[in-house]
Write a protein that holds these residues in place. Structure first.
Motif, short mmCIF file in Angstrom:
data_model
loop_
_atom_site.label_atom_id
_atom_site.label_comp_id
_atom_site.label_asym_id
_atom_site.label_seq_id
_atom_site.Cartn_x
_atom_site.Cartn_y
_atom_site.Cartn_z
N ALA A 68 0.84 -1.20 0.00
CA ALA A 68 0.00 0.00 0.00
C ALA A 68 0.87 1.25 0.00
O ALA A 68 2.07 1.19 0.32
CB ALA A 68 -0.94 0.00 1.21
N GLU A 69 0.24 2.38 -0.31
CA GLU A 69 0.99 3.62 -0.51
C GLU A 69 1.63 4.14 0.77
O GLU A 69 2.76 4.62 0.75
CB GLU A 69 0.09 4.70 -1.12
CG GLU A 69 0.84 5.99 -1.41
CD GLU A 69 0.03 7.01 -2.16
OE1 GLU A 69 0.63 7.98 -2.62
OE2 GLU A 69 -1.19 6.83 -2.28
N GLU A 70 0.91 4.09 1.87
CA GLU A 70 1.36 4.80 3.07
C GLU A 70 2.00 3.91 4.13
O GLU A 70 2.22 4.37 5.25
CB GLU A 70 0.17 5.56 3.69
CG GLU A 70 -0.54 6.51 2.74
CD GLU A 70 0.36 7.62 2.22
OE1 GLU A 70 1.45 7.83 2.78
OE2 GLU A 70 0.00 8.26 1.23
N ARG A 82 -1.61 -11.24 -2.31
CA ARG A 82 -1.40 -9.99 -1.59
C ARG A 82 -2.43 -8.94 -2.01
O ARG A 82 -2.93 -8.94 -3.13
CB ARG A 82 0.01 -9.43 -1.81
CG ARG A 82 0.31 -8.95 -3.22
CD ARG A 82 1.64 -8.20 -3.28
NE ARG A 82 1.95 -7.81 -4.65
CZ ARG A 82 2.87 -6.90 -4.99
NH1 ARG A 82 3.58 -6.32 -4.05
NH2 ARG A 82 3.08 -6.61 -6.26
N TRP A 83 -2.74 -8.08 -1.05
CA TRP A 83 -3.58 -6.92 -1.31
C TRP A 83 -2.70 -5.79 -1.83
O TRP A 83 -1.62 -5.54 -1.30
CB TRP A 83 -4.27 -6.44 -0.04
CG TRP A 83 -5.16 -7.43 0.64
CD1 TRP A 83 -4.98 -8.00 1.87
CD2 TRP A 83 -6.41 -7.94 0.15
NE1 TRP A 83 -6.02 -8.84 2.17
CE2 TRP A 83 -6.92 -8.83 1.13
CE3 TRP A 83 -7.15 -7.75 -1.02
CZ2 TRP A 83 -8.13 -9.51 0.98
CZ3 TRP A 83 -8.34 -8.42 -1.18
CH2 TRP A 83 -8.82 -9.29 -0.20
N ALA A 106 -6.82 -3.97 -4.99
CA ALA A 106 -6.66 -5.10 -5.90
C ALA A 106 -6.20 -6.32 -5.12
O ALA A 106 -5.53 -6.20 -4.09
CB ALA A 106 -5.65 -4.79 -7.00
N LEU A 107 -6.57 -7.48 -5.61
CA LEU A 107 -6.08 -8.74 -5.06
C LEU A 107 -5.23 -9.43 -6.12
O LEU A 107 -5.70 -9.68 -7.24
CB LEU A 107 -7.23 -9.65 -4.64
CG LEU A 107 -6.83 -11.04 -4.14
CD1 LEU A 107 -5.92 -10.95 -2.91
CD2 LEU A 107 -8.07 -11.89 -3.82
N GLU A 108 -3.99 -9.71 -5.75
CA GLU A 108 -3.06 -10.38 -6.66
C GLU A 108 -2.87 -11.82 -6.21
O GLU A 108 -2.72 -12.09 -5.01
CB GLU A 108 -1.72 -9.63 -6.64
CG GLU A 108 -0.70 -10.15 -7.62
CD GLU A 108 0.63 -9.42 -7.48
OE1 GLU A 108 0.98 -8.68 -8.40
OE2 GLU A 108 1.29 -9.58 -6.43
#
Length: 261
Positions: A68-70, A82-83, A106-108
């Protein structure tokens, strides 16, 4: 549409985080803002949204990885899943009181994005897709536009800001594309640009120097809506290279030739 358990978890998490963002958006003047870099801001709202999303997504699937970004990337006990999350795409719009921003999840699985959700709380538009199950906005099935002539098509991109080194390349793109199309839009939220291609609102989109969380959900939504999605450099990898180009099938060839020069 009733999706899988994972998709329902993603939609529920997006709605919960969206409620907090809408509340903060109404009080945008009072937000506590810290500067991350030129033209790139992070707000208390952004961090709070990511906290909610992580609690919801990792609480439901504690063995999955997290990107995630943060926050720091985490590898899960299950290394195949992974999310990939952007809690607030369009932060600059948000901080300026512009109602065009979104949550992207997204789900990878085994290196492939298998589900995506992009939620625009300000407009209450939930875009979502799962591999092989089509793309949707709320209860409406999505389909990319049917336009086949470049001169009738509009495209979206991001414009470099704050002295970014890719400005000359983007100006060359625009110099080739603008004479050949009906217009180019720059709305400031890559996730929504991709969602709008899936919905047929834009005919195509391209951009450089993006992050995985900007694109991952949008990629599968465009694909499941019948669009073509490729790396800008043939043979590249979209998520690791940070470059993407997409459009409907009828204009993709001409559009990609113009952008790739």
């Amino acid at each position: 549409m009733v999706g899988s358990a994972n998709l329902n978890i993603m939609i529920k998490a997006a709605r919960k985080a969206g409620r907090g963002l809408v509340k903060d958006f109404r009080e945008v003047e009072n937000l506590q803002v810290s500067v991350k870099g030129a033209g790139d801001f992070v707000s208390r709202a952004d961090l709070n949204a990511e906290k909610i999303l992580k609690e919801e997504l990792m609480g439901a699937r504690p063995t999955y990885g997290w990107c995630a970004e943060e926050s720091a990337e985490e590898e899960g006990q299950d290394p195949t899943r992974r999310w990939i999350v952007d809690p607030l795409d369009g932060t600059t719009n948000f901080l300026h009181g512009l109602p065009h921003w979104a949550i992207s999840i997204a789900l990878e699985h085994k290196g492939q994005v298998v589900a995506g959700v992009i939620f625009d709380p300000a407009k209450d538009e939930m875009f979502y897709a799962e591999k092989g199950a089509g793309a949707w906005m709320n209860d409406t099935r999505l389909r990319v536009s049917g336009r086949s002539r470049m001169i009738e098509s509009i495209f979206a991109t991001g414009l470099p800001f704050g002295g970014r080194a890719d400005l000359p390349e983007t100006l060359k793109d625009l110099g080739r594309l603008l004479p050949a199309c009906a217009g180019v839009r720059r709305f400031g939220a890559a996730a929504l640009d991709l969602a709008y291609v899936a919905a047929g609102r834009y005919d195509g989109f391209w951009e450089r120097r993006l992050n995985a969380w900007d694109m991952a959900a949008g990629m599968i939504i465009v694909k499941e809506a019948g669009g073509l999605v490729e790396p800008l450099a043939p043979g590249g990898d979209i998520l690791s290279d940070g470059e993407v180009i997409c459009a409907n099938d009828a204009i993709f060839s001409n559009f990609s030739k113009v952008i790739r020069g």
